[in-house]
Each structure stands twice: as C-alpha cells, then as structure tokens.
Write a protein that holds these residues in place. Structure first.
Motif, short mmCIF file in Angstrom:
data_model
loop_
_atom_site.label_atom_id
_atom_site.label_comp_id
_atom_site.label_asym_id
_atom_site.label_seq_id
_atom_site.Cartn_x
_atom_site.Cartn_y
_atom_site.Cartn_z
N UNK A 25 0.83 -1.21 0.00
CA UNK A 25 0.00 0.00 0.00
C UNK A 25 0.86 1.26 0.00
N UNK A 26 1.94 1.25 0.78
CA UNK A 26 2.81 2.42 0.84
C UNK A 26 3.49 2.65 -0.51
N UNK A 27 3.96 1.59 -1.14
CA UNK A 27 4.61 1.73 -2.45
C UNK A 27 3.61 2.22 -3.49
N UNK A 28 2.40 1.68 -3.47
CA UNK A 28 1.37 2.09 -4.43
C UNK A 28 1.02 3.56 -4.24
N UNK A 29 0.96 4.03 -2.98
CA UNK A 29 0.63 5.42 -2.71
C UNK A 29 1.74 6.35 -3.20
N UNK A 30 3.00 5.96 -2.99
CA UNK A 30 4.12 6.77 -3.47
C UNK A 30 4.08 6.87 -4.99
N UNK B 193 9.81 11.40 2.55
CA UNK B 193 9.19 10.09 2.36
C UNK B 193 8.90 9.53 3.75
N UNK B 194 7.63 9.43 4.10
CA UNK B 194 7.23 9.00 5.43
C UNK B 194 6.92 7.51 5.42
N UNK B 195 7.54 6.75 6.33
CA UNK B 195 7.24 5.31 6.41
C UNK B 195 5.77 5.08 6.76
N UNK B 196 5.16 4.08 6.14
CA UNK B 196 3.76 3.75 6.41
C UNK B 196 3.66 2.26 6.74
#
Length: 223
Positions: A173-178, A205-208
């Motif tokens: 999800x985090x990669x897709x959002x970035x 770049x904030x870790x999620x």
C-alpha cells in the motif's frame, strides 16, 4: 698481566683492526668493490666484525641485516595500516545494527514471500517503472531468520517489507501510494541526487508500516 691490562691491549688491538678495515673500505677500484662485497656476504668477516664491535662496546650489523630490518619494519607498518583501516567484526556488527536491512546503494529492496499476493503486486509496480531491485524471498530456508528482525525493525507484521534507497517505506500500500502521488522517482534518488533537486521540489518520504493488509480481491478464495 692484570685483567685491566689485558682488556686495554685487546681494545687497542680491536681499534687497530677497525682502522685497517676502514682503510680497506676507502680503497678505490676493483679492490674496494671486492672488499665491500666480502663485507656484505662473508659470514666469517661478519662474525669477526661483530666480535670487534662487541669488544668496543658497540653493535654492528651487516648491510644485509640492515636491509632485512628495514624490510621487516616496512612490512610491520603496512600491516598496522591495513589493520587500522579494515573494519573489525565488532564494527561490522555495530554498523549492521545501526543501518538495519536498508541499503542506500540499492534503489529498492523487497523482503517478501513468493506465495504472497502483495509481494507480487509490489514487484509488478517496480517492474512497470523499470526499477532495479533486490528481492529476498523470506520463505527460502536461508532467509527465514530475517522475518522477526524485520518486524522488530519496521514495526510491521505483514509482508512485503519494502525499502527505497535504504529507507523503509512500508508494504504494498505504501509503495502504491508513493507511485500514485508521483513521488517514486524522487524516492529512488540517492542522497547526492536529492541534493541537486530544488528545495521547493523536495519532500519527505514518510514510512507507512502496515499491519492489516488482506489478500487482494482477485486472489481471495472463491473469487
């Protein structure tokens, strides 16, 4: 004859021998070269010269001994320099503990499972964007031990664990959002490359970390 007189006579004899040897050293031409070569290599001469020097309370070393001592000293200096520059096992362990699993020299790292749909989706994103990445399958026996340390380091308990330029960002999800926000290219830059980006175009770049991802709908049982 007393011991003192004997010592004096021996010292005088030694001094005369040294003077004669020194005189021989001063001779020119082939004779000088022959004598010097003899001095450097003849064991009997070296032994005699040492004995004479000892009588005079001095220490004498042949040219070969001097050269060997210098070579040993140079080897010791190089060994000391190599030891000082090479990281010790403790230093390596400390570095690993500090930097964790993220490697800034690698654009993207995926720690996932071959059987996990989210891992497959994350790989698809990177491949679609033509990103070079390292993929570590945590289901392989040699990688199974990484799972718990990864969870402890990232505070995430699901796969995949994704790092961009050494920074943990989260899971799929985090990669897709970035990617959706158009931040992927910046997230994949090295520190040197980011320095060249104008200040107004930079962002954090904030870790999620994700703890509740579920199987994608198209992969769920019965779908």
């Amino acid at each position: 004859m007393s011991e003192t007189q004997k010592s004096t006579l021996a010292k005088q004899a030694a001094e005369r021998i040294v003077a004669a040897l020194n005189r021989a050293d001063e001779l020119g031409g082939e004779l000088r070269d022959t004598i010097q070569e003899k001095m450097a290599t003849d064991a009997r001469y070296i032994k005699a010269r040492k004995a004479v020097a000892k009588l005079l309370g001095k220490d004498w070393q042949s040219p070969a001994e001097v050269a060997a001592r210098e070579r040993a000293a140079e080897a010791a200096r190089k060994a000391a320099a190599a030891t000082a520059s090479a990281p010790t096992a403790a230093a390596k362990a400390a570095a690993a503990a500090t930097h964790g699993f993220g490697d800034p020299s690698i654009k993207a790292q995926i720690f996932g499972k071959k059987s996990d749909p989210w891992t497959g989706r994350a790989i698809t994103i990177l491949e679609r964007n033509k990103v070079d990445f390292d993929n570590v399958d945590l289901e392989e026996p040699e990688n199974e031990s990484k799972l718990v340390p990864l969870a402890n380091e990232t505070k995430q308990h699901t796969v995949p664990f994704i790092y961009l330029r050494g920074q943990f960002i989260g899971g799929f999800n985090a990669l897709a959002e970035i990617e959706r926000l158009g931040q992927l290219e910046y997230a994949l830059m090295s520190a040197e490359e980011r320095e060249k980006v104008p200040p107004h175009a930079r962002f954090e770049i904030v870790p999620r970390p994700n703890t509740d991802e579920v199987v994608p709908a198209e992969s769920a049982p019965g779908q």
